[in-house]
Scaffold this active site. Structure first.
Site, short mmCIF file in Angstrom:
data_model
loop_
_atom_site.label_atom_id
_atom_site.label_comp_id
_atom_site.label_asym_id
_atom_site.label_seq_id
_atom_site.Cartn_x
_atom_site.Cartn_y
_atom_site.Cartn_z
N LYS A 138 0.21 4.24 -0.33
CA LYS A 138 -0.39 5.47 0.22
C LYS A 138 -0.06 6.64 -0.72
O LYS A 138 0.06 6.43 -1.92
CB LYS A 138 0.08 5.72 1.66
CG LYS A 138 -0.11 4.45 2.51
CD LYS A 138 0.01 4.68 3.98
CE LYS A 138 -0.20 3.37 4.71
NZ LYS A 138 -0.18 3.51 6.16
N ASN A 164 0.87 -1.17 0.00
CA ASN A 164 0.00 0.00 0.00
C ASN A 164 0.91 1.22 0.00
O ASN A 164 1.46 1.58 1.04
CB ASN A 164 -0.89 -0.04 1.26
CG ASN A 164 -1.69 1.24 1.43
OD1 ASN A 164 -1.78 2.07 0.52
ND2 ASN A 164 -2.29 1.41 2.61
N GLY A 191 2.67 -1.13 4.27
CA GLY A 191 2.74 0.30 3.97
C GLY A 191 4.18 0.74 3.74
O GLY A 191 4.75 0.52 2.67
N GLY A 192 4.79 1.33 4.75
CA GLY A 192 6.13 1.90 4.62
C GLY A 192 7.15 1.01 3.93
O GLY A 192 7.87 1.46 3.03
P1 PGA Z 1 2.69 0.21 7.66
O1 PGA Z 1 1.24 0.47 7.02
O2 PGA Z 1 3.22 -1.06 7.08
O3 PGA Z 1 3.51 1.41 7.25
O4 PGA Z 1 2.51 0.12 9.14
C1 PGA Z 1 0.34 -0.58 6.79
C2 PGA Z 1 -0.92 -0.04 6.16
O5 PGA Z 1 -1.35 1.08 6.52
O6 PGA Z 1 -1.52 -0.69 5.29
#
Ligand code: PGA
Length: 249
Positions: A12, A10, A233-234
């Site tokens: 974002k 993701n 995410g990250g």
């Molecule tokens: P993260 O985000 O891996 O940066 O914690 C996960 C997400 O929001 O899908």
């Protein structure tokens, strides 16, 4: 038949044409031949780029949201049919950032889920509790309520064409990962809730964990009986990290 693992990125609101090209190319090459299914969910303007960079590879692509409407006077919105035009397979629905920043209530999430299915897309339905909710011991109620909204709207059988992602809000982007046992507990609860409506659908349902997944913790998380991969995410923005996580699948 054991469920296959699925790792979805993701992105974002990150990326640029030039940065994406190297990331997409590295991921395409890096995960070739992997056992896990892999996808990246990119910002809308980069769908065409993802389509051309990933076509013919074993990496699918998708979007991070979709309108609940088919078409019309909805300034700024993007329909499921438009996502189809760019070869999307997946769309994230009900991410906690949509729920908390953009007013995606359970009802809106249920409508978007239905719209995604109607367009032939595979929704990645996100559920998860906030830290306050966990501390108040209402994690099960919150996750069940979020899941039930979709089941009530579209029927439990539609989960055969969907993926669920459990993302504790307190673990998203914070570096705090749920322990494998904490995540497994909620994954088992989600599967049991679906099984109450359809044991077959529950048995085949991929339930992903999301929240600070990294190459170092992916293997243990994905090794839990009800964790079928991750929503990343990250770490999905760093080719080596994302590939490392996919390798754990
Ligand atoms: P993260 O985000 O891996 O940066 O914690 C996960 C997400 O929001 O899908």
């Amino acid at each position: 038949m054991p469920r296959s693992k699925f790792v979805a990125g993701n992105w974002k609101m990150h990326g640029s044409l030039s940065a994406n090209l190297s990331l997409l190319t590295a991921v395409r090459t890096g995960v070739a031949g992997f056992r896990a299914q892999v996808a990246v969910c990119v910002p809308y303007p980069y769908l065409a780029q993802a389509q051309s960079a990933l076509a013919g590879s074993n990496v699918a692509w998708g979007a991070q949201d979709v309108s609940e409407h088919v078409q019309g006077a909805y300034t700024g919105e993007v329909s499921g049919q438009m996502l189809n035009d760019f070869g999307c397979r997946y769309v994230i629905i009900g991410h906690s950032e949509r729920r908390s920043c953009y007013g995606d209530t359970d009802a809106v999430v249920a409508a978007k889920y239905a719209a995604a299915l109607k367009a032939g897309l595979t929704p990645i339905l996100c559920v998860g509790e906030t830290l306050t909710e966990r501390e108040a011991n209402i994690t099960a109620q919150v996750v069940t309520r979020q899941l039930d909204a979709v089941i009530a709207g579209s029927g439990v059988d539609t989960l055969a064409r969907a993926v669920v992602a459990y993302e504790p809000v307190w673990a998203i982007g914070t570096g705090k990962t749920a322990t494998p046992a904490q995540a497994q507990e909620v994954h088992a609860l989600i599967r049991a809730r679906v099984a109450a409506g359809s044991p077959d659908v529950a048995a085949g349902l991929q339930i992903l964990y999301g929240g600070s997944v990294k190459p170092g913790n992916a293997k243990e998380l994905f090794g839990q009986p009800d964790i079928d991969g991750g929503l990343i995410g990250g770490a999905s923005l760093v080719a080596d990290d994302f590939i490392g996580i996919c390798a754990a699948g």
